[in-house]
Design an enzyme around this catalytic site. Sequence first.
Site, PDB file in Angstrom:
ATOM      1  CB  CYS A  43       6.472 -10.729  11.643  1.00  0.00           C
ATOM      2  SG  CYS A  43       7.722  -9.413  11.667  1.00  0.00           S
ATOM      3  CG  HIS A  49       9.351 -13.616  14.358  1.00  0.00           C
ATOM      4  ND1 HIS A  49       8.448 -13.806  15.380  1.00  0.00           N
ATOM      5  CD2 HIS A  49       9.059 -12.398  13.833  1.00  0.00           C
ATOM      6  CE1 HIS A  49       7.665 -12.766  15.488  1.00  0.00           C
ATOM      7  NE2 HIS A  49       8.000 -11.892  14.548  1.00  0.00           N
TER       8      HIS A  49
END
Length: 419
Positions: free
Chosen positions: A176, A168
């Site tokens: 992430c 992202h």
Amino acid sequence: MVFGRTKQLPLGPQEGPKRRNSRKVLKIGAVLLGATILASCQGDEFVSGPDKAKKPVSASVKRKMSDLNMGTTSPIMIRIFKEESQLEVWKQDRTGKYKLLEDFEICKWSGKLGPKFKEGDRQAPEGFYEITPALMNPHSSYHLAFNLGYPNKYDRAHGRTGSHLMVHGACSSRGCYAMTDEQVQDIYALARDSFKGGQRSFQVQAFPFRMTAENMARHRKSPHLDYWKMLKTGYDHFEITKKPPKVSVCEKKYVFDATTLVEGVPFRASAKCPEYQVHPSIATAVNSKQRKDNEKFQQLAARYDAREERQKRWDERSTKLAEVLGGGEDDTAPEATATATANQAPATQTAAAPGAIPRASDKPDTSAVETAFAAQDKSRGGAVGGFFKRWVPFGKKTSDEGAGIGPISTDVVPAAKPN
């Protein structure tokens, strides 16, 4: 002083409202200044409107696709390398082969080298993941995102847990792979367009580092080495074929480009592998590559082990030298110290013979010992000086006493990248 005096001035009947108005102006100015500073701290973030998920790829990426003979909607594949902090987008050209279209520097990833094991460990995953249109998130609070689909079949077979592991924007990571908004805009657009062209899913290969013999040897003592060797097989399949390998899981392990010999018999993640085969041309090429890589791995591992052993001996010798020098501050006669060190000479000589030709790159940093030597030479005189001439491998020779002693060679193994 000026501010102090101003603060003490009494307010007249006409000055009160003016002072209040000026304070309001100052507050508004402070807010605007703060906003400007904050914007400058985030100046590299990408600003977009409500249609951010529909924006086309950047002009620079379009030019690269044209130069590489790639269609706008042709399939893609992504490779991630933690240690190098790189995300690569590969895209199929009109010949059917995949070529590297663009590589992006990962803004942040969390955890350390190694796979993710459980929810909350803040580890970024490693492995092979398939991204479907359902995993794309055009409304992400991190600009744009796609979910990696963790845990996959392999992860679940090993009881690993976790959720919402993504690639992202916003450059913020808790397990992430975070990119800048501008980067994820292009990555998202490339994925979206590949789905428009008919690709049902694209593969993400997440590795701890580039799976070379050199890197494997550097990390040979990691508890994850066996797992990384398995990932390397998939890495090698892609390096040979330049096509994303077909990934299956059986017996709680990955298998690549495998076809079952009995039609209709599936691969089950925790069950015994059915009889299968890999296309002979692929199997032969991969086996040849792995054989060469393994030979190089063994050679490098032996070299790194030897360096570590030399470093260990150097550290031990430096400690002994420090003890001898530190103990010379009392009234012990210099002759006794010289006799004691002379008696230790044979053992030190035996330990100092590594059996290898020293190289310039293997020489240790002797600056600390040189400083100690200079100080002792001034205060103690000939006895300790003679000791150093015999046992410390540096400085200009003033006698033949140490002629039989070669330089002590060592090297420091490079540290792993900090998290």
